[in-house]
Write a protein that holds these residues in place. Structure first.
Motif, mmCIF file in Angstrom:
data_model
loop_
_atom_site.group_PDB
_atom_site.id
_atom_site.type_symbol
_atom_site.label_atom_id
_atom_site.label_comp_id
_atom_site.label_asym_id
_atom_site.label_seq_id
_atom_site.Cartn_x
_atom_site.Cartn_y
_atom_site.Cartn_z
ATOM 1 N N ALA A 1 54.935 -24.014 48.503
ATOM 2 C CA ALA A 1 54.665 -23.461 47.519
ATOM 3 C C ALA A 1 55.333 -22.002 47.345
ATOM 4 N N SER A 2 56.560 -21.819 47.766
ATOM 5 C CA SER A 2 57.452 -20.481 47.927
ATOM 6 C C SER A 2 57.328 -20.149 46.201
ATOM 7 N N GLY A 3 57.220 -18.956 46.072
ATOM 8 C CA GLY A 3 57.384 -18.523 44.902
ATOM 9 C C GLY A 3 56.163 -18.766 43.789
ATOM 10 N N CYS A 4 55.417 -19.570 44.201
ATOM 11 C CA CYS A 4 54.420 -19.976 43.019
ATOM 12 C C CYS A 4 53.106 -18.766 43.039
ATOM 13 N N ILE A 5 52.431 -19.173 41.718
ATOM 14 C CA ILE A 5 51.601 -18.215 41.572
ATOM 15 C C ILE A 5 50.074 -18.569 42.166
ATOM 16 N N ILE A 6 50.243 -19.292 42.987
ATOM 17 C CA ILE A 6 48.851 -19.869 43.710
ATOM 18 C C ILE A 6 47.884 -18.807 44.134
ATOM 19 N N ASN A 7 46.829 -18.845 44.229
ATOM 20 C CA ASN A 7 45.715 -17.725 44.717
ATOM 21 C C ASN A 7 44.623 -18.455 45.435
ATOM 22 N N TYR A 8 43.736 -17.505 45.674
ATOM 23 C CA TYR A 8 42.477 -18.039 46.329
ATOM 24 C C TYR A 8 41.911 -19.520 45.780
ATOM 25 N N TYR A 9 41.767 -19.451 44.775
ATOM 26 C CA TYR A 9 41.083 -20.575 43.837
ATOM 27 C C TYR A 9 42.216 -21.733 44.125
#
Length: 282
Positions: A140-148
Protein backbone atom coordinates in the motif's frame (compact mmCIF):
# COMPACT_ATOMS: atom_id res chain seq x y z
CA UNK A 1 -29.17 67.15 -15.50
CA UNK A 2 -31.03 66.60 -12.25
CA UNK A 3 -31.34 62.87 -12.76
CA UNK A 4 -27.56 62.23 -13.23
CA UNK A 5 -26.76 64.31 -10.16
CA UNK A 6 -29.27 62.25 -8.17
CA UNK A 7 -27.57 59.09 -9.36
CA UNK A 8 -24.21 60.39 -8.28
CA UNK A 9 -25.56 61.18 -4.82
CA UNK A 10 -27.32 57.83 -4.52
CA UNK A 11 -26.22 55.42 -1.78
CA UNK A 12 -25.65 51.72 -2.10
CA UNK A 13 -27.89 49.94 -4.63
CA UNK A 14 -30.93 48.13 -3.30
CA UNK A 15 -32.27 44.73 -4.27
CA UNK A 16 -35.86 43.95 -5.29
CA UNK A 17 -36.83 43.09 -1.71
CA UNK A 18 -35.88 46.53 -0.50
CA UNK A 19 -32.74 45.48 1.38
CA UNK A 20 -29.15 46.34 0.68
CA UNK A 21 -27.14 44.13 -1.67
CA UNK A 22 -24.75 41.94 0.36
CA UNK A 23 -21.05 42.14 -0.35
CA UNK A 24 -18.66 39.19 -0.28
CA UNK A 25 -18.77 39.36 3.50
CA UNK A 26 -21.92 40.07 5.43
CA UNK A 27 -19.78 41.83 8.03
CA UNK A 28 -18.07 44.25 5.66
CA UNK A 29 -19.26 47.85 5.08
CA UNK A 30 -18.70 48.03 1.35
CA UNK A 31 -19.85 51.38 0.01
CA UNK A 32 -20.04 53.07 3.40
CA UNK A 33 -16.45 53.75 4.28
CA UNK A 34 -13.02 53.55 2.60
CA UNK A 35 -11.02 50.36 2.70
CA UNK A 36 -8.90 49.91 5.83
CA UNK A 37 -5.19 50.62 5.69
CA UNK A 38 -3.16 47.43 6.15
CA UNK A 39 0.22 47.52 7.81
CA UNK A 40 2.67 46.09 5.24
CA UNK A 41 5.86 46.82 7.16
CA UNK A 42 8.59 44.14 6.80
CA UNK A 43 8.64 43.30 10.51
CA UNK A 44 4.93 42.44 10.71
CA UNK A 45 3.65 38.90 10.14
CA UNK A 46 1.27 38.73 7.18
CA UNK A 47 -0.90 35.84 5.97
CA UNK A 48 0.59 33.92 3.08
CA UNK A 49 -1.29 32.64 0.07
CA UNK A 50 -4.37 33.93 -1.72
CA UNK A 51 -6.91 32.18 0.52
CA UNK A 52 -5.10 33.19 3.70
CA UNK A 53 -5.02 36.84 2.56
CA UNK A 54 -8.69 36.84 1.61
CA UNK A 55 -9.65 35.10 4.86
CA UNK A 56 -8.03 37.91 6.83
CA UNK A 57 -10.34 40.41 5.08
CA UNK A 58 -13.50 38.48 4.24
CA UNK A 59 -15.30 36.22 6.69
CA UNK A 60 -16.97 34.15 3.94
CA UNK A 61 -13.64 32.93 2.56
CA UNK A 62 -12.72 31.59 5.99
CA UNK A 63 -15.97 29.65 5.95
CA UNK A 64 -15.04 28.36 2.52
CA UNK A 65 -11.71 27.09 3.81
CA UNK A 66 -13.44 25.31 6.70
CA UNK A 67 -15.87 23.70 4.28
CA UNK A 68 -13.01 22.51 2.05
CA UNK A 69 -11.25 21.00 5.08
CA UNK A 70 -14.43 19.20 6.15
CA UNK A 71 -15.00 17.94 2.61
CA UNK A 72 -11.46 16.56 2.40
CA UNK A 73 -11.89 14.85 5.78
CA UNK A 74 -15.18 13.31 4.66
CA UNK A 75 -13.67 12.18 1.36
CA UNK A 76 -10.73 10.58 3.21
CA UNK A 77 -13.14 8.72 5.47
CA UNK A 78 -15.17 7.58 2.45
CA UNK A 79 -12.03 6.25 0.76
CA UNK A 80 -11.15 4.27 3.91
CA UNK A 81 -14.52 2.85 4.87
CA UNK A 82 -14.83 -0.86 5.58
CA UNK A 83 -15.90 -2.88 2.54
CA UNK A 84 -18.87 -4.41 4.37
CA UNK A 85 -20.82 -5.01 1.14
CA UNK A 86 -17.97 -7.10 -0.29
CA UNK A 87 -17.72 -9.05 2.98
CA UNK A 88 -21.31 -10.23 2.56
CA UNK A 89 -20.51 -12.18 -0.59
CA UNK A 90 -16.74 -12.78 -0.46
CA UNK A 91 -14.01 -13.72 1.99
CA UNK A 92 -12.13 -11.21 4.13
CA UNK A 93 -9.04 -11.71 1.94
CA UNK A 94 -10.91 -10.81 -1.24
CA UNK A 95 -12.50 -7.79 0.47
CA UNK A 96 -9.08 -6.64 1.70
CA UNK A 97 -7.58 -7.03 -1.76
CA UNK A 98 -10.51 -5.10 -3.23
CA UNK A 99 -9.86 -2.24 -0.80
CA UNK A 100 -6.11 -2.07 -1.55
CA UNK A 101 -6.62 -2.17 -5.32
CA UNK A 102 -9.14 0.67 -5.09
CA UNK A 103 -6.55 2.63 -3.11
CA UNK A 104 -4.00 2.15 -5.88
CA UNK A 105 -1.90 -0.54 -4.16
CA UNK A 106 -0.94 -4.09 -5.13
CA UNK A 107 -1.68 -7.49 -3.56
CA UNK A 108 -0.49 -11.07 -3.87
CA UNK A 109 -2.40 -14.20 -2.90
CA UNK A 110 -0.73 -17.46 -1.91
CA UNK A 111 1.07 -19.12 -4.86
CA UNK A 112 -0.19 -16.38 -7.19
CA UNK A 113 1.43 -13.48 -9.01
CA UNK A 114 1.11 -9.85 -7.96
CA UNK A 115 -2.16 -8.13 -8.86
CA UNK A 116 -1.51 -4.52 -9.84
CA UNK A 117 -4.03 -1.64 -9.79
CA UNK A 118 -4.41 -1.67 -13.56
CA UNK A 119 -5.55 -5.29 -13.34
CA UNK A 120 -8.27 -4.72 -10.74
CA UNK A 121 -11.07 -5.10 -13.32
CA UNK A 122 -9.89 -8.60 -14.19
CA UNK A 123 -9.53 -9.34 -10.46
CA UNK A 124 -13.16 -8.37 -9.83
CA UNK A 125 -14.25 -10.73 -12.60
CA UNK A 126 -12.24 -13.71 -11.30
CA UNK A 127 -12.23 -13.03 -7.54
CA UNK A 128 -14.41 -16.11 -6.93
CA UNK A 129 -11.39 -18.26 -7.85
CA UNK A 130 -9.40 -16.74 -4.97
CA UNK A 131 -11.95 -17.25 -2.22
CA UNK A 132 -10.05 -20.10 -0.56
CA UNK A 133 -6.57 -18.55 -0.87
CA UNK A 134 -5.08 -16.32 1.84
CA UNK A 135 -3.84 -12.85 0.99
CA UNK A 136 -0.13 -13.01 1.88
CA UNK A 137 1.39 -9.71 0.71
CA UNK A 138 0.02 -6.17 0.54
CA UNK A 139 1.88 -3.19 -0.92
CA UNK A 140 0.00 0.00 0.00
CA UNK A 141 2.97 2.32 -0.55
CA UNK A 142 1.88 5.90 -1.19
CA UNK A 143 -1.81 5.18 -0.58
CA UNK A 144 -4.07 7.43 1.50
CA UNK A 145 -4.86 4.60 3.90
CA UNK A 146 -5.52 5.61 7.51
CA UNK A 147 -6.74 4.12 10.79
CA UNK A 148 -10.18 3.22 9.41
CA UNK A 149 -8.77 1.72 6.24
CA UNK A 150 -6.48 -0.63 8.14
CA UNK A 151 -9.58 -2.31 9.58
CA UNK A 152 -9.93 -3.95 6.16
CA UNK A 153 -6.58 -5.70 6.72
CA UNK A 154 -6.42 -6.61 10.42
CA UNK A 155 -8.83 -9.53 9.88
CA UNK A 156 -6.46 -11.21 7.41
CA UNK A 157 -5.10 -14.21 9.31
CA UNK A 158 -2.62 -15.16 6.57
CA UNK A 159 -1.04 -11.75 5.92
CA UNK A 160 2.75 -12.07 6.04
CA UNK A 161 4.03 -8.83 4.48
CA UNK A 162 2.66 -5.29 4.75
CA UNK A 163 4.28 -2.26 3.09
CA UNK A 164 3.08 1.19 4.10
CA UNK A 165 5.99 3.18 2.65
CA UNK A 166 5.31 6.89 2.23
CA UNK A 167 1.67 6.76 3.38
CA UNK A 168 0.86 10.34 4.49
CA UNK A 169 -1.95 9.38 6.89
CA UNK A 170 -0.31 6.43 8.68
CA UNK A 171 0.33 7.56 12.26
CA UNK A 172 0.72 6.13 15.75
CA UNK A 173 -2.98 5.27 15.97
CA UNK A 174 -2.65 3.15 12.83
CA UNK A 175 0.20 1.13 14.33
CA UNK A 176 -1.80 0.58 17.51
CA UNK A 177 -4.50 -1.29 15.57
CA UNK A 178 -2.12 -3.87 14.01
CA UNK A 179 -2.09 -6.14 17.08
CA UNK A 180 -4.55 -8.69 15.53
CA UNK A 181 -1.77 -9.51 13.03
CA UNK A 182 0.67 -10.46 15.79
CA UNK A 183 0.61 -14.19 15.00
CA UNK A 184 1.07 -13.93 11.21
CA UNK A 185 2.79 -10.69 10.11
CA UNK A 186 6.49 -11.24 9.40
CA UNK A 187 7.50 -8.13 7.44
CA UNK A 188 6.46 -4.53 7.98
CA UNK A 189 7.79 -1.46 6.18
CA UNK A 190 7.07 2.04 7.49
CA UNK A 191 9.75 3.84 5.48
CA UNK A 192 8.94 7.47 4.74
CA UNK A 193 5.78 7.75 6.89
CA UNK A 194 5.83 11.39 8.10
CA UNK A 195 3.49 10.90 11.08
CA UNK A 196 5.02 7.85 12.76
CA UNK A 197 6.80 8.62 16.05
CA UNK A 198 8.50 6.64 18.82
CA UNK A 199 5.15 6.14 20.56
CA UNK A 200 3.74 4.38 17.53
CA UNK A 201 6.76 2.10 17.20
CA UNK A 202 6.34 1.11 20.84
CA UNK A 203 2.92 -0.34 19.93
CA UNK A 204 4.56 -2.95 17.71
CA UNK A 205 5.55 -5.15 20.66
CA UNK A 206 2.40 -7.21 19.94
CA UNK A 207 3.85 -8.36 16.59
CA UNK A 208 5.83 -11.30 17.99
CA UNK A 209 6.11 -13.02 14.58
CA UNK A 210 7.77 -9.98 12.99
CA UNK A 211 11.12 -10.80 11.36
CA UNK A 212 11.90 -7.59 9.47
CA UNK A 213 10.97 -3.98 10.24
CA UNK A 214 11.95 -1.00 8.08
CA UNK A 215 11.91 2.33 9.94
CA UNK A 216 14.03 4.36 7.55
CA UNK A 217 13.34 8.03 6.82
CA UNK A 218 10.89 8.77 9.65
CA UNK A 219 11.09 12.58 10.12
CA UNK A 220 8.91 12.58 13.27
CA UNK A 221 11.35 10.28 15.13
CA UNK A 222 13.79 12.51 17.00
CA UNK A 223 16.56 10.09 18.05
CA UNK A 224 16.69 7.36 15.42
CA UNK A 225 19.69 5.49 16.83
CA UNK A 226 18.21 5.18 20.31
CA UNK A 227 14.83 4.26 18.83
CA UNK A 228 16.36 1.41 16.85
CA UNK A 229 18.06 0.06 20.00
CA UNK A 230 14.78 0.16 21.92
CA UNK A 231 12.85 -1.54 19.09
CA UNK A 232 15.48 -4.27 18.85
CA UNK A 233 15.19 -4.90 22.58
CA UNK A 234 11.40 -4.97 22.27
CA UNK A 235 11.48 -7.39 19.30
CA UNK A 236 14.64 -9.49 19.77
CA UNK A 237 13.88 -11.84 16.86
CA UNK A 238 13.24 -9.01 14.38
CA UNK A 239 15.76 -7.39 12.03
CA UNK A 240 15.36 -3.62 12.31
CA UNK A 241 16.70 -1.72 9.29
CA UNK A 242 16.77 1.88 8.18
CA UNK A 243 18.49 3.62 11.10
CA UNK A 244 22.08 3.89 12.29
CA UNK A 245 23.05 3.63 15.93
CA UNK A 246 24.97 6.92 15.60
CA UNK A 247 21.93 8.86 14.39
CA UNK A 248 21.10 11.57 16.89
CA UNK A 249 24.32 11.09 18.89
CA UNK A 250 26.93 13.85 19.19
CA UNK A 251 30.52 12.85 18.54
CA UNK A 252 33.02 13.91 21.21
CA UNK A 253 36.19 15.77 20.32
CA UNK A 254 39.64 14.33 21.16
CA UNK A 255 39.94 16.39 24.36
CA UNK A 256 36.44 15.44 25.49
CA UNK A 257 37.12 11.78 24.71
CA UNK A 258 40.35 11.84 26.72
CA UNK A 259 38.53 13.47 29.64
CA UNK A 260 35.83 10.78 29.50
CA UNK A 261 38.47 8.03 29.54
CA UNK A 262 40.26 9.59 32.51
CA UNK A 263 37.01 9.91 34.42
CA UNK A 264 36.13 6.29 33.69
CA UNK A 265 39.61 5.14 34.77
CA UNK A 266 39.35 7.14 38.00
CA UNK A 267 35.95 5.63 38.74
CA UNK A 268 37.30 2.11 38.17
CA UNK A 269 40.33 2.79 40.43
CA UNK A 270 38.08 4.12 43.19
CA UNK A 271 35.93 1.01 43.05
CA UNK A 272 39.02 -1.21 43.24
CA UNK A 273 40.35 0.64 46.31
CA UNK A 274 36.97 0.39 48.02
CA UNK A 275 36.81 -3.34 47.35
CA UNK A 276 40.34 -3.88 48.75
CA UNK A 277 39.52 -1.91 51.90
CA UNK A 278 36.43 -4.00 52.42
CA UNK A 279 38.43 -7.21 52.12
CA UNK A 280 41.01 -6.02 54.70
CA UNK A 281 38.27 -5.14 57.18
CA UNK A 282 36.79 -8.58 56.76
Amino acid sequence: MAAPRALLRAGPPTCSGGGTLRSLSNQSNFGYRPNPIYDLSPGRDRPRGVLATMASRFYDVEQLRDWIARFRSWNLYKMNKVFSYTLKYHSADVAGANFILNQGGAVRFQDQEWILPQNKKRFFQNCSLLEELPLEEVDASGCIINYYGLKNLVRLSGLRSLRLCGCPHVDDWCLSCLHPLGSCLQELSLAGCPRVTERGLACLHHLRSLRRLDISNLPAVSNKGLTQILVEEMLPDCEVVGADYADGLELLSEDEGAAEEEAAAGTAAGKAVGTAAGVERA
